[in-house]
Structure formats: structure tokens, C-alpha cells
Write a protein that holds these residues in place. Structure first.
Motif, PDB file in Angstrom:
ATOM      1  N   SER A 163       0.271  -6.505  26.630  1.00  0.00           N
ATOM      2  CA  SER A 163       0.940  -5.272  25.974  1.00  0.00           C
ATOM      3  C   SER A 163       2.325  -5.925  25.535  1.00  0.00           C
ATOM      4  O   SER A 163       2.687  -6.721  25.628  1.00  0.00           O
ATOM      5  N   GLY A 164       2.576  -5.021  24.513  1.00  0.00           N
ATOM      6  CA  GLY A 164       3.895  -5.397  23.551  1.00  0.00           C
ATOM      7  C   GLY A 164       3.410  -6.337  22.644  1.00  0.00           C
ATOM      8  O   GLY A 164       2.695  -6.369  22.185  1.00  0.00           O
ATOM      9  N   CYS A 165       4.384  -7.195  22.186  1.00  0.00           N
ATOM     10  CA  CYS A 165       4.459  -8.179  21.280  1.00  0.00           C
ATOM     11  C   CYS A 165       5.360  -9.683  21.472  1.00  0.00           C
ATOM     12  O   CYS A 165       6.343  -9.255  22.086  1.00  0.00           O
ATOM     13  N   LEU A 166       4.683 -10.509  21.236  1.00  0.00           N
ATOM     14  CA  LEU A 166       5.422 -11.689  21.293  1.00  0.00           C
ATOM     15  C   LEU A 166       5.599 -12.518  19.811  1.00  0.00           C
ATOM     16  O   LEU A 166       4.861 -12.624  19.065  1.00  0.00           O
ATOM     17  N   GLY A 173       4.872 -15.811  13.188  1.00  0.00           N
ATOM     18  CA  GLY A 173       3.857 -14.440  13.305  1.00  0.00           C
ATOM     19  C   GLY A 173       4.296 -13.676  14.774  1.00  0.00           C
ATOM     20  O   GLY A 173       5.270 -14.025  15.357  1.00  0.00           O
ATOM     21  N   LEU A 174       3.632 -12.724  14.700  1.00  0.00           N
ATOM     22  CA  LEU A 174       3.774 -11.804  15.847  1.00  0.00           C
ATOM     23  C   LEU A 174       2.454 -11.636  16.655  1.00  0.00           C
ATOM     24  O   LEU A 174       1.334 -11.400  15.815  1.00  0.00           O
ATOM     25  N   ALA A 175       2.303 -11.747  17.880  1.00  0.00           N
ATOM     26  CA  ALA A 175       0.986 -11.612  18.550  1.00  0.00           C
ATOM     27  C   ALA A 175       1.358 -10.232  19.549  1.00  0.00           C
ATOM     28  O   ALA A 175       1.919 -10.181  20.313  1.00  0.00           O
ATOM     29  N   GLY A 176       0.274  -9.499  19.037  1.00  0.00           N
ATOM     30  CA  GLY A 176       0.201  -8.247  19.871  1.00  0.00           C
ATOM     31  C   GLY A 176      -0.734  -8.186  21.086  1.00  0.00           C
ATOM     32  O   GLY A 176      -1.272  -8.952  21.496  1.00  0.00           O
ATOM     33  N   ALA A 177      -0.914  -7.122  21.433  1.00  0.00           N
ATOM     34  CA  ALA A 177      -1.717  -6.677  22.733  1.00  0.00           C
ATOM     35  C   ALA A 177      -3.299  -7.454  22.382  1.00  0.00           C
ATOM     36  O   ALA A 177      -3.694  -7.154  21.208  1.00  0.00           O
TER      37      ALA A 177
END
Length: 182
Positions: A9-12, A27-31
Motif C-alpha cells: 500500500s502507499g507509494c515508493l 518513477g513511482l511504484a504504487g500498491a
């Protein structure tokens, strides 16, 4: 440690900072997304990227050695890993070509389309990005200033293509228009 991560959950955030202090966000990695899958390879090279929780996040750490043993015991599972890596490679090639060939407005449109594909949820009002993306984040992804990004996003809002609030939530109202412009 050699491990990969699954975002529960959330974002990395995946980024890198130059010696001069300039940040480039890859970039952004989501759930549901898995990052650093390349660490399953035998190479000992350390990837030059940093990973930060972008929102409140739950991230599952998967040590590479035991995971490789599981994958080796059932080789068909390696196909899923290969498909994931090829999908990421395709996305990377698209983003790189868009960055090299387009104007800032076109690159911004292309980045929003990519974010919609990777992190978007369809709604009545358009595609809502599940991850919070600030103007600074987008600027970092495209290697420009936050002020330049603000100008482009305002132009997209005036055209009715996107809607953004003060909490870094973006809704894409006209995805097809962004795709065509990119």
C-alpha cells in the motif's frame, strides 16, 4: 542486502541524486507493484537508485536468494518475472523516447499518460492517479524546474485535460486528448 520489494500500500519513489544535489525521479511504484526485480539477476552490481516511501506505505521486503530458490524450483514462475521485467523495459523505452523527442508540453502529456496507465483508476470524472504526484515530482521526472512544470500543468487545466488539487492529487479528465498531444 539483495532484495526486491513489493508495495502493498502507499507509494515508493525511485530516484537518484547527482553529486551536485540535483534529484532525478525515475518513477513511482504504487500498491501491487514490485521494484528492484533486476536484483534477481546474478550480477553483483548495486543499482544507483534510492527508494523512499512517498506516502504512508507498507512495503514487503523479499530477499533475493530464497526467492530465487522458489523460482528455480518451479521454472514456470520465471516467465512471470520475465514478463514483468519486459513490461518495465517497454515502459522505460517509451518514457526515454518521449523525453528525447518532445517539447516540454508533449513530455508532460506523455508522463501523465504513463502515470495514468501505471497508477490510474477509472472514475466517472476521468482517470484518478492513485499516487500523489506533486509539481516538484513531475519536474524531477522530466528534469525541469517546478516553475516550468507549474506552467504546463496550468495550461493542461485550462484546456480541461486535467484537474489538480493542493494535495498533489491529479485527475485526468481527457486522457485521449493527452495521448494525442503527446
Amino acid at each position: 542486502r539483495r532484495e526486491l520489494w513489493m508495495v502493498a500500500s502507499g507509494c515508493l519513489e525511485i530516484s537518484r541524486v547527482s553529486p551536485s544535489g540535483r534529484r532525478f525521479m525515475i518513477g513511482l511504484a504504487g500498491a501491487g507493484m514490485t521494484v528492484a526485480v533486476v536484483r534477481l539477476l546474478d550480477e553483483e552490481d548495486v543499482l544507483p537508485f534510492d527508494y523512499f516511501a512517498h506516502d504512508d506505505s507498507v512495503v514487503v521486503h523479499l530477499p533475493c536468494q530464497p526467492l530465487r530458490q522458489i523460482l528455480d524450483a518451479a521454472p514456470i514462475l520465471w516467465r512471470n518475472v520475465a514478463q514483468l521485467m519486459l513490461s518495465r523495459y517497454r515502459d522505460n523505452l517509451i518514457v526515454r523516447s518521449d523525453l528525447a523527442l518532445g517539447s516540454l508540453a508533449q513530455r508532460t502529456a506523455a508522463m501523465l499518460v504513463t502515470l495514468a496507465r501505471m497508477h490510474g483508476v477509472e472514475s466517472e470524472g476521468g482517470v484518478i492517479l492513485k499516487v500523489r504526484v506533486s509539481q516538484g515530482d513531475l519536474a524531477s521526472m522530466l528534469g525541469v524546474t517546478r516553475q516550468s512544470m507549474n506552467k504546463e500543468l496550468r495550461a493542461f487545466q485550462e484546456r480541461g485535460w486535467i484537474e489538480s488539487d493542493s494535495y498533489s492529487r491529479i485527475t485526468i479528465r481527457r486522457l485521449q486528448a493527452l495521448k494525442e498531444y503527446a
